[in-house]
Scaffold this active site. Structure first.
Site, PDB file in Angstrom:
ATOM      1  N   SER A 131     -27.929  40.739 -38.664  1.00 18.24           N
ATOM      2  CA  SER A 131     -27.984  41.783 -38.417  1.00 18.24           C
ATOM      3  C   SER A 131     -28.157  42.548 -36.902  1.00 18.24           C
ATOM      4  O   SER A 131     -27.709  43.009 -36.558  1.00 18.24           O
ATOM      5  CB  SER A 131     -29.567  42.351 -38.863  1.00 18.24           C
ATOM      6  OG  SER A 131     -30.126  42.606 -40.238  1.00 18.24           O
ATOM      7  N   ARG A 269     -24.178  56.995 -78.880  1.00 16.42           N
ATOM      8  CA  ARG A 269     -25.316  55.874 -79.527  1.00 16.42           C
ATOM      9  C   ARG A 269     -25.895  56.420 -80.126  1.00 16.42           C
ATOM     10  O   ARG A 269     -27.808  57.017 -79.889  1.00 16.42           O
ATOM     11  CB  ARG A 269     -26.061  54.795 -78.286  1.00 16.42           C
ATOM     12  CG  ARG A 269     -27.371  54.046 -79.038  1.00 16.42           C
ATOM     13  CD  ARG A 269     -27.076  52.557 -79.975  1.00 16.42           C
ATOM     14  NE  ARG A 269     -27.987  52.416 -79.947  1.00 16.42           N
ATOM     15  CZ  ARG A 269     -28.341  50.856 -80.635  1.00 16.42           C
ATOM     16  NH1 ARG A 269     -26.626  50.679 -81.102  1.00 16.42           N
ATOM     17  NH2 ARG A 269     -28.674  50.209 -80.653  1.00 16.42           N
ATOM     18  N   HIS A 339     -28.360  51.476 -72.182  1.00 14.51           N
ATOM     19  CA  HIS A 339     -27.623  50.665 -72.866  1.00 14.51           C
ATOM     20  C   HIS A 339     -28.055  49.832 -73.187  1.00 14.51           C
ATOM     21  O   HIS A 339     -27.853  48.945 -74.158  1.00 14.51           O
ATOM     22  CB  HIS A 339     -25.997  50.095 -71.977  1.00 14.51           C
ATOM     23  CG  HIS A 339     -24.998  51.022 -71.534  1.00 14.51           C
ATOM     24  ND1 HIS A 339     -25.116  52.207 -70.811  1.00 14.51           N
ATOM     25  CD2 HIS A 339     -24.155  50.963 -71.937  1.00 14.51           C
ATOM     26  CE1 HIS A 339     -23.660  52.501 -70.935  1.00 14.51           C
ATOM     27  NE2 HIS A 339     -22.976  52.089 -71.199  1.00 14.51           N
ATOM     28  N   GLU A 364     -21.934  45.018 -43.743  1.00 20.39           N
ATOM     29  CA  GLU A 364     -21.501  46.345 -42.801  1.00 20.39           C
ATOM     30  C   GLU A 364     -23.030  47.253 -42.965  1.00 20.39           C
ATOM     31  O   GLU A 364     -22.985  48.455 -42.251  1.00 20.39           O
ATOM     32  CB  GLU A 364     -20.449  47.955 -43.313  1.00 20.39           C
ATOM     33  CG  GLU A 364     -19.301  47.339 -43.550  1.00 20.39           C
ATOM     34  CD  GLU A 364     -18.784  46.258 -43.372  1.00 20.39           C
ATOM     35  OE1 GLU A 364     -18.954  45.534 -42.305  1.00 20.39           O
ATOM     36  OE2 GLU A 364     -17.484  46.606 -43.843  1.00 20.39           O
ATOM     37  N   GLU A 368     -32.540  48.598 -44.125  1.00 18.33           N
ATOM     38  CA  GLU A 368     -32.969  48.474 -42.806  1.00 18.33           C
ATOM     39  C   GLU A 368     -32.124  49.134 -41.654  1.00 18.33           C
ATOM     40  O   GLU A 368     -32.743  49.514 -40.425  1.00 18.33           O
ATOM     41  CB  GLU A 368     -33.488  47.223 -42.469  1.00 18.33           C
ATOM     42  CG  GLU A 368     -34.600  46.996 -44.117  1.00 18.33           C
ATOM     43  CD  GLU A 368     -33.939  46.585 -45.047  1.00 18.33           C
ATOM     44  OE1 GLU A 368     -32.647  46.393 -44.909  1.00 18.33           O
ATOM     45  OE2 GLU A 368     -34.950  47.029 -46.636  1.00 18.33           O
TER      46      GLU A 368
HETATM   47  N1  COS Z   1     -20.125  52.942 -31.026  1.00 16.51           N
HETATM   48  C1  COS Z   1     -19.826  53.078 -29.628  1.00 16.51           C
HETATM   49  N2  COS Z   1     -20.953  51.879 -29.320  1.00 16.51           N
HETATM   50  C2  COS Z   1     -22.323  51.833 -29.689  1.00 16.51           C
HETATM   51  C3  COS Z   1     -22.560  52.084 -30.862  1.00 16.51           C
HETATM   52  C4  COS Z   1     -21.776  53.089 -31.257  1.00 16.51           C
HETATM   53  N3  COS Z   1     -21.661  53.190 -33.361  1.00 16.51           N
HETATM   54  N4  COS Z   1     -23.710  51.666 -30.971  1.00 16.51           N
HETATM   55  C5  COS Z   1     -23.990  50.766 -30.030  1.00 16.51           C
HETATM   56  N5  COS Z   1     -23.316  51.056 -29.258  1.00 16.51           N
HETATM   57  C6  COS Z   1     -23.032  50.816 -27.966  1.00 16.51           C
HETATM   58  C7  COS Z   1     -24.579  50.727 -26.769  1.00 16.51           C
HETATM   59  O1  COS Z   1     -23.985  52.282 -26.514  1.00 16.51           O
HETATM   60  C8  COS Z   1     -24.896  49.885 -25.575  1.00 16.51           C
HETATM   61  O2  COS Z   1     -23.767  49.720 -25.147  1.00 16.51           O
HETATM   62  P1  COS Z   1     -23.597  48.956 -23.720  1.00 16.51           P
HETATM   63  O3  COS Z   1     -24.384  47.936 -23.594  1.00 16.51           O
HETATM   64  O4  COS Z   1     -22.798  49.701 -22.588  1.00 16.51           O
HETATM   65  O5  COS Z   1     -25.539  50.240 -23.167  1.00 16.51           O
HETATM   66  C9  COS Z   1     -24.019  48.354 -26.984  1.00 16.51           C
HETATM   67  O6  COS Z   1     -23.407  48.956 -28.474  1.00 16.51           O
HETATM   68  C10 COS Z   1     -25.154  48.097 -27.115  1.00 16.51           C
HETATM   69  O7  COS Z   1     -26.172  48.456 -28.264  1.00 16.51           O
HETATM   70  P2  COS Z   1     -27.196  48.230 -28.609  1.00 16.51           P
HETATM   71  O8  COS Z   1     -28.340  48.479 -27.816  1.00 16.51           O
HETATM   72  O9  COS Z   1     -28.338  49.521 -29.856  1.00 16.51           O
HETATM   73  O10 COS Z   1     -27.060  47.066 -29.545  1.00 16.51           O
HETATM   74  P3  COS Z   1     -28.450  45.947 -30.446  1.00 16.51           P
HETATM   75  O11 COS Z   1     -28.792  44.725 -30.021  1.00 16.51           O
HETATM   76  O12 COS Z   1     -29.782  46.619 -30.426  1.00 16.51           O
HETATM   77  O13 COS Z   1     -27.577  46.322 -31.386  1.00 16.51           O
HETATM   78  C11 COS Z   1     -27.526  47.595 -33.823  1.00 16.51           C
HETATM   79  C12 COS Z   1     -27.262  47.582 -32.300  1.00 16.51           C
HETATM   80  C13 COS Z   1     -28.858  46.400 -34.568  1.00 16.51           C
HETATM   81  C14 COS Z   1     -27.386  48.827 -34.671  1.00 16.51           C
HETATM   82  C15 COS Z   1     -26.459  46.334 -34.143  1.00 16.51           C
HETATM   83  O14 COS Z   1     -26.513  45.416 -34.230  1.00 16.51           O
HETATM   84  C16 COS Z   1     -26.077  47.102 -35.458  1.00 16.51           C
HETATM   85  O15 COS Z   1     -25.059  47.369 -35.933  1.00 16.51           O
HETATM   86  N6  COS Z   1     -26.332  45.171 -36.529  1.00 16.51           N
HETATM   87  C17 COS Z   1     -25.840  45.209 -37.891  1.00 16.51           C
HETATM   88  C18 COS Z   1     -23.855  44.471 -37.824  1.00 16.51           C
HETATM   89  C19 COS Z   1     -23.653  45.038 -39.396  1.00 16.51           C
HETATM   90  O16 COS Z   1     -23.618  45.836 -39.285  1.00 16.51           O
HETATM   91  N7  COS Z   1     -23.022  44.061 -39.481  1.00 16.51           N
HETATM   92  C20 COS Z   1     -22.036  44.184 -40.352  1.00 16.51           C
HETATM   93  C21 COS Z   1     -21.106  42.723 -40.492  1.00 16.51           C
HETATM   94  S1  COS Z   1     -19.943  43.230 -39.651  1.00 16.51           S
HETATM   95  S2  COS Z   1     -18.716  41.607 -40.169  1.00 16.51           S
END
Ligand code: COS
Length: 381
Positions: A131, A269, A339, A364, A368
């Site tokens: 995450s 059924r 079922h 993805e 949460e």
């Molecule tokens: N599109 C483009 N850029 C984005 C974005 C989006 N949807 N969401 C965040 N960013 C950018 C932010 O603008 C920020 O940029 P700057 O550093 O230039 O300010 C940067 O990314 C970091 O964003 P943020 O501070 O929100 O990052 P966090 O570490 O707080 O993480 C979450 C954000 C939790 C939303 C992210 O880590 C996430 O999506 N985690 C889940 C991962 C996932 O889905 N994994 C699935 C498997 S992939 S193999």
């Protein structure tokens, strides 16, 4: 405002439905049981143009938008969630290249993925960075003497990882800068120092392989950098916005399929002298399942439409995925319940659908994490 699919989209839906029922459904139970990658159906999906949806013809694609992708993925997921996952997750690879690649990279890597049968993968997650994707530790240090990046680290839970001909790897080119030092680098299969490790045994979507990828002094040309250096986290997040719509489509299709199974079974059924569809308890289940699935459908389509129009869609994609995945679990659970004992048996597809549905709440981005994304969009940080 128009809630209708176009004639072309209706035709795509019919074609994919027929293809799914003739080619995908007959294999669904077997590939679940054996966990083998269905190479023959991936090839057929390629021939049908499904791996090239959203990609312009000049790069070997078949055109269309995120809406066409939702149609194709959800239709396949009605009968086989693993096959839908394979298609949906693979499509991240050509789309990232289309958005961020140079012309040379697009010409080299998109056609094999869009229409050449090559599986593409997207490697962000690491053992200690799930995450918290920004905690990834894999490095890509530039060796200026050879103009190559040297990658070191391990990615895990990578869908398609063991099958992929090329992988988009998110690695730190400037580790001290955290997410601002992350870059996206393409690594081809067979590059020395790149191996695929453990293939996970999972609860569901068995035929969609989930692999560990190991980079041990793996050298790739600097020209394999996708997008600007330091923009990897942005690229990953914006790719995930699209991928989440894809998971929403998977979840929607699973719910549609489970509801159809439940309706068919309830009418057939007979208990207490009449079909169980005549019992009000069952009728209310069916009514709730159908209503929630219809609501899930429109969030998924709305987010796909926003993305296709180039409008902001991060929050809407998160809402669509959160809602559709919870609904898929809800609907498969009730369909299995309708079922009764048969639903628990492998003779019926419900127990597979129930297991397959669960992952849509996790990959993805977990439910949460989507609540974090949604609440940040509404409230700020
Ligand atoms: N599109 C483009 N850029 C984005 C974005 C989006 N949807 N969401 C965040 N960013 C950018 C932010 O603008 C920020 O940029 P700057 O550093 O230039 O300010 C940067 O990314 C970091 O964003 P943020 O501070 O929100 O990052 P966090 O570490 O707080 O993480 C979450 C954000 C939790 C939303 C992210 O880590 C996430 O999506 N985690 C889940 C991962 C996932 O889905 N994994 C699935 C498997 S992939 S193999």
């Amino acid at each position: 405002m128009d809630f209708k699919l176009t004639d072309g989209q209706e035709m795509l839906k019919r074609v994919v439905r027929q293809f799914t029922e003739e080619e995908i459904e007959p294999l669904a139970a077997e590939i679940d049981r054996t966990g083998r990658f269905p190479a023959e159906t991936f090839e057929k999906m390629t021939k049908l143009g499904l791996t090239g949806i959203g990609i312009p013809e000049e790069y070997g694609g078949s055109g269309g938008t995120d809406i066409e992708k939702v149609i194709a993925v959800s239709e396949i997921a009605r009968k086989c969630a693993a096959s839908a996952a394979i298609l949906s997750i693979h499509s991240i690879f050509p789309h990232v290249l289309l958005q961020y690649g140079t012309e040379e990279q697009k010409k080299k890597y998109i056609p094999p993925a869009a229409s050449g049968g090559m599986v593409g993968a997207f490697a962000l997650t690491e053992p200690d960075a799930g995450s918290d994707a920004g905690a990834a530790k894999t490095t890509a240090v530039l060796d200026e003497s050879t103009n190559e990046y040297v990658l070191n680290g391990t990615k895990c839970f990578i869908s398609g990882g063991s099958q992929a001909g090329a992988v988009l790897v998110f690695a730190l080119t400037e580790p001290e800068k955290g997410t601002k030092g992350m870059s996206c680098i393409l690594v081809e299969k067979g590059t020395p120092g790149f191996t695929s490790g453990k293939v996970e045994e999972k609860m569901g979507i068995h035929a969609s392989d989930t692999a560990e990828l190991i980079f041990d002094n793996c050298r790739v040309p600097k020209g394999n950098l996708i997008g600007p250096e330091g923009k990897g986290f942005h690229i990953a997040m914006s790719a995930l916005d699209g991928a989440r719509i894809g998971v929403g489509a998977q979840a929607l299709g699973i719910a549609d399929g489970a509801l159809e199974e439940a309706i068919r079974y309830a009418k057939e059924r007979v208990q207490f002298g009449k079909p169980i569809s005549r019992l009000q308890g069952i009728q209310w289940y069916i009514a709730d399942m159908a209503t929630k699935t219809e609501a899930a459908r429109w969030l998924v389509y709305e987010s796909a439409w926003l993305r296709a129009e180039g409008r902001p869609h991060t929050m809407e994609a998160a809402m669509a995925k959160l809602n559709a995945s919870e609904n898929a679990r809800y609907v498969t659970n009730l369909a299995l319940q309708i079922h009764g004992g048969y639903g628990y048996m492998k003779d019926y597809p419900l127990e597979r659908m129930y297991r397959d549905a669960k992952i849509t709440e996790i990959y993805e981005g977990t439910s949460e994490i989507h609540k974090v994304v949604i609440s940040r969009a509404l409230l700020g940080r």
